[in-house]
Design a protein around this motif. Structure first.
Motif, PDB file in Angstrom:
ATOM      1  N   HIS A  41      -7.517  44.795  64.646  1.00 12.65           N
ATOM      2  CA  HIS A  41      -8.425  43.645  64.755  1.00 12.65           C
ATOM      3  C   HIS A  41      -7.912  42.635  65.783  1.00 12.65           C
ATOM      4  CE1 HIS A  41     -10.830  45.172  61.531  1.00 12.65           C
ATOM      5  NE2 HIS A  41      -9.728  45.360  60.833  1.00 12.65           N
ATOM      6  N   ASP A  44      -8.752  44.225  69.194  1.00  5.92           N
ATOM      7  CA  ASP A  44     -10.142  44.175  69.679  1.00  5.92           C
ATOM      8  C   ASP A  44     -10.729  42.763  69.622  1.00  5.92           C
ATOM      9  OD1 ASP A  44     -11.101  43.697  67.069  1.00  5.92           O
ATOM     10  OD2 ASP A  44     -12.103  45.627  66.885  1.00  5.92           O
ATOM     11  N   GLY A  45      -9.880  41.773  69.332  1.00  7.92           N
ATOM     12  CA  GLY A  45     -10.340  40.392  69.310  1.00  7.92           C
ATOM     13  C   GLY A  45     -11.349  40.101  68.212  1.00  7.92           C
ATOM     14  N   GLY A  46     -11.354  40.924  67.167  1.00 10.32           N
ATOM     15  CA  GLY A  46     -12.276  40.722  66.054  1.00 10.32           C
ATOM     16  C   GLY A  46     -13.648  41.345  66.262  1.00 10.32           C
ATOM     17  N   ASP A  47     -13.799  42.194  67.272  1.00  7.48           N
ATOM     18  CA  ASP A  47     -15.108  42.790  67.584  1.00  7.48           C
ATOM     19  C   ASP A  47     -15.712  43.567  66.407  1.00  7.48           C
ATOM     20  OD1 ASP A  47     -15.015  41.751  70.131  1.00  7.48           O
ATOM     21  OD2 ASP A  47     -14.535  43.666  71.112  1.00  7.48           O
ATOM     22  N   ARG A  48     -14.898  44.417  65.779  1.00  9.43           N
ATOM     23  CA  ARG A  48     -15.444  45.226  64.678  1.00  9.43           C
ATOM     24  C   ARG A  48     -15.795  44.366  63.475  1.00  9.43           C
ATOM     25  NH1 ARG A  48     -11.643  49.099  62.935  1.00  9.43           N
ATOM     26  NH2 ARG A  48     -10.102  47.824  63.970  1.00  9.43           N
ATOM     27  N   TYR A  50     -16.797  41.255  63.591  1.00 11.27           N
ATOM     28  CA  TYR A  50     -18.016  40.546  63.948  1.00 11.27           C
ATOM     29  C   TYR A  50     -19.232  41.460  63.834  1.00 11.27           C
ATOM     30  CZ  TYR A  50     -21.569  38.002  66.411  1.00 11.27           C
ATOM     31  OH  TYR A  50     -22.750  37.395  66.725  1.00 11.27           O
ATOM     32  N   ALA A  51     -19.121  42.660  64.341  1.00  9.00           N
ATOM     33  CA  ALA A  51     -20.245  43.597  64.286  1.00  9.00           C
ATOM     34  C   ALA A  51     -20.645  43.878  62.843  1.00  9.00           C
ATOM     35  CB  ALA A  51     -19.898  44.901  65.009  1.00  9.00           C
ATOM     36  N   TRP A 137      -4.573  43.534  73.927  1.00 11.38           N
ATOM     37  CA  TRP A 137      -5.497  44.515  74.483  1.00 11.38           C
ATOM     38  C   TRP A 137      -5.191  44.858  75.933  1.00 11.38           C
ATOM     39  CZ3 TRP A 137      -6.896  39.807  72.478  1.00 11.38           C
ATOM     40  CH2 TRP A 137      -7.112  38.798  73.411  1.00 11.38           C
TER      41      TRP A 137
END
Length: 140
Positions: A41, A44-48, A50-51, A137
């Motif tokens: 996490h 990916d900067g919290g991408d998953r 957030y999605a 990343w």
């Protein structure tokens, strides 16, 4: 605080001091979050997260260990981002300090789009060595 895996994942927390790092690790462990759970996490900067949250599914947090785990992980993504913002400000300050060796504060302020009064406050003569050398990343 001597767990090397936690220290690798929480490298952005070193500036916060040993007590803060120990308390952070304790909160994660109490929620069942491991360094291996957290690292992706941060990477990916919290991408998953957030999605999943934006998808609107009622049980969106379950895949990440539940709401408590998600709250802790999201807060840590924020802590990493704050660290990177501070790192960028440190670099900016060093640059402004150098510009002031060659140009007036008025010229620097106009070139950077900041108030003239702010220029000297932003200038820093060095970059703090405690910042991360690479973002999670960066791939290196």
């Amino acid at each position: 605080m001597n767990d090397p895996e936690w220290m690798r994942v929480l490298a952005h927390r070193v500036r916060d001091g040993e007590l803060v790092v120990r308390e952070t690790i304790a909160r994660f462990e109490a929620a069942g979050v491991t360094p291996g759970d957290l690292a992706p996490h941060l990477a990916d900067g919290g991408d998953r997260l957030y999605a999943a949250a934006a998808a609107g599914d009622d049980e969106w947090a379950d895949a990440f260990g539940g709401l408590r785990s998600v709250a802790l992980i999201a807060a840590e993504v924020g802590a990493l981002m704050s660290h990177l913002v501070a790192r960028a400000a440190s670099i900016r300050g060093l640059s402004i300090d150098g510009l002031l060796d060659e140009y007036s504060a008025v010229t620097v302020a106009e070139a950077l789009g900041v108030a003239r009064q702010k220029v000297y406050g932003l200038a820093k003569p060095h970059v703090d060595p405690d910042y991360l050398e690479r973002s999670p990343w960066s791939g290196s």
